[in-house]
Each structure stands twice: as structure tokens, then as C-alpha cells.
Write a protein that holds these residues in place. Structure first.
Motif, PDB file in Angstrom:
ATOM      1  N   UNK A 169       0.829  -1.213   0.000  1.00 19.49           N
ATOM      2  CA  UNK A 169       0.000   0.000   0.000  1.00 19.49           C
ATOM      3  C   UNK A 169       0.863   1.262   0.000  1.00 19.49           C
ATOM      4  N   UNK A 170       1.936   1.263   0.788  1.00 19.13           N
ATOM      5  CA  UNK A 170       2.831   2.429   0.830  1.00 19.13           C
ATOM      6  C   UNK A 170       3.542   2.632  -0.502  1.00 19.13           C
ATOM      7  N   UNK A 171       3.996   1.545  -1.139  1.00 20.19           N
ATOM      8  CA  UNK A 171       4.670   1.664  -2.445  1.00 20.19           C
ATOM      9  C   UNK A 171       3.688   2.179  -3.498  1.00 20.19           C
ATOM     10  N   UNK A 172       2.452   1.704  -3.459  1.00 22.89           N
ATOM     11  CA  UNK A 172       1.420   2.140  -4.405  1.00 22.89           C
ATOM     12  C   UNK A 172       1.130   3.628  -4.207  1.00 22.89           C
ATOM     13  N   UNK A 173       1.034   4.051  -2.934  1.00 24.66           N
ATOM     14  CA  UNK A 173       0.782   5.455  -2.639  1.00 24.66           C
ATOM     15  C   UNK A 173       1.937   6.332  -3.125  1.00 24.66           C
ATOM     16  N   UNK A 174       3.169   5.898  -2.897  1.00 24.07           N
ATOM     17  CA  UNK A 174       4.336   6.659  -3.358  1.00 24.07           C
ATOM     18  C   UNK A 174       4.352   6.778  -4.879  1.00 24.07           C
ATOM     19  N   UNK A 175       3.982   5.690  -5.578  1.00 21.97           N
ATOM     20  CA  UNK A 175       3.942   5.715  -7.048  1.00 21.97           C
ATOM     21  C   UNK A 175       2.874   6.686  -7.543  1.00 21.97           C
TER      22      UNK A 175
END
Length: 198
Positions: free
Chosen positions: A172-178
Motif C-alpha cells: 500500500x505504501x509503495x502504491x501510494x508513493x507511485x
């Protein structure tokens, strides 16, 4: 903050994987007690009973290392939940609930099972007719060993849940950063396009 968060995640995942390894090493003992009906089932009960007695008789350093690992996992949760974001509250909160459930199973079933099996305090397989059940009545040897094996399985499932939630948080954090990076890129492109028009 990201580095602190990553280190705290490591403090959670490390002990969780450590416990899963311990439970996996117990799986060969638990398997024939819970899921199969081999011809000589009594032999497998005896093997599990001997294994439990051996574990209970291990030097104190073994239990201390285990309890330090439990504390390390709790330290990781405290670090991550010190100033929580919304993602921390959801994923880490649920992970902490599962972790505490695992600790509860460990204290109430596994430690108690180790003590009962080592002491050999088993009840009768069949209750005595007309006798009221008292506080000194215990479950039978086979049921005690099955409960111990089932507790190991429950604990393993709970710990896998902790790992799944931590992986879900990472995703979820990687998706948000992307998504944030994409929005910033689109903003920059619009700014450049606006400057070219002027």
C-alpha cells in the motif's frame, strides 16, 4: 521517518519468521497427532510427548532467547505506532492484535501444555459415572497432546497473518508513493506547458 519505519518493520518480521521456523520444526511431531491416522498412533503420541518433555527440560537460555525475540517484536510495534499514520493504524494495529493473540495462545496453551505433559498430569479418558467434575480433573493424555499440536497450528496461522498484513502495508505504501510521484510528474508537465504558452 521512512528508515525508522523500515527498521521497525524488520523488528516485527524478524521475530515473526523466527517463531514460524520454531513451529515448522514442530510440525512433523504435530502432523501425525492432528491430521493423519497411522496404524500405530500411540507411537506418535509418545514421540510428541517425549519432544515436549525435551523442550521443557532445555536450558533456561533457550526460553530467554525466545522471550527476547517476543519483546523485540513488541518493540517494533511500539516504534511503528509511536506517531502513527492512517496506514500504520490499520495495518500495524491489526498486526499487533494478531501478535498479542499469538502471545496469548503461547502463554495459555503452549506453556501450560509443556508443564502438564512434563508433569504427566492427565485426567481419565472417560469420566467416572456419578462423580462431579472438580477443579482437579484434567483432560486425557491424547486430548492434551492434540490441544498442544492444535495450538502450534493456530499460532502459525496467526503469525502468517502478521506477515500478510506487514506485506500489505508495504504494498500500500509503495502504491501510494507511485501515485504521488505520478501526480507530481503531471503537475510538472502542466507547469512546463503553461510556461511555453506564455
Amino acid at each position: 521517518m521512512a528508515k525508522t519505519n523500515s527498521f521497525a518493520t524488520f523488528l516485527i518480521i524478524g521475530p515473526t519468521c523466527f517463531f514460524l521456523g520454531i513451529l515448522f520444526s514442530s510440525f512433523p511431531y504435530d502432523y501425525n497427532v492432528l491430521w493423519t491416522t497411522p496404524p500405530d498412533r500411540e507411537m506418535y503420541f509418545k514421540i510428541l510427548e517425549d519432544h515436549i518433555k525435551f523442550l521443557y527440560a532445555s536450558p533456561p537460555i533457550i526460553s530467554r532467547i525466545l522471550h527476547i525475540a517476543i519483546g523485540t517484536g513488541l518493540l517494533g510495534f511500539i516504534t511503528k505506532l509511536y506517531k502513527p499514520s492512517e496506514a500504520n493504524m490499520l495495518f500495524d494495529g491489526a498486526s499487533l492484535v494478531l501478535y498479542m493473540a499469538g502471545i496469548t495462545v503461547y502463554i495459555t496453551n503452549i506453556i501450560k501444555g509443556l508443564k502438564v505433559v512434563t508433569a504427566g498430569i492427565y485426567g481419565n479418558a472417560e469420566p467416572v459415572e456419578g462423580a462431579a467434575a472438580g477443579p482437579d480433573d484434567y483432560i486425557s493424555r491424547e486430548d492434551t497432546l492434540r490441544v498442544f499440536a492444535a495450538s502450534n497450528t493456530i499460532l502459525a496461522l496467526v503469525l502468517v497473518g502478521v506477515l500478510v498484513l506487514q506485506a500489505g502495508q508495504w504494498y500500500a505504501l509503495r502504491k501510494e508513493e507511485a501515485e504521488i510521484a505520478d501526480m507530481d510528474r503531471v503537475k510538472e508537465e502542466k507547469k512546463k506547458a503553461g510556461k511555453k504558452r506564455q
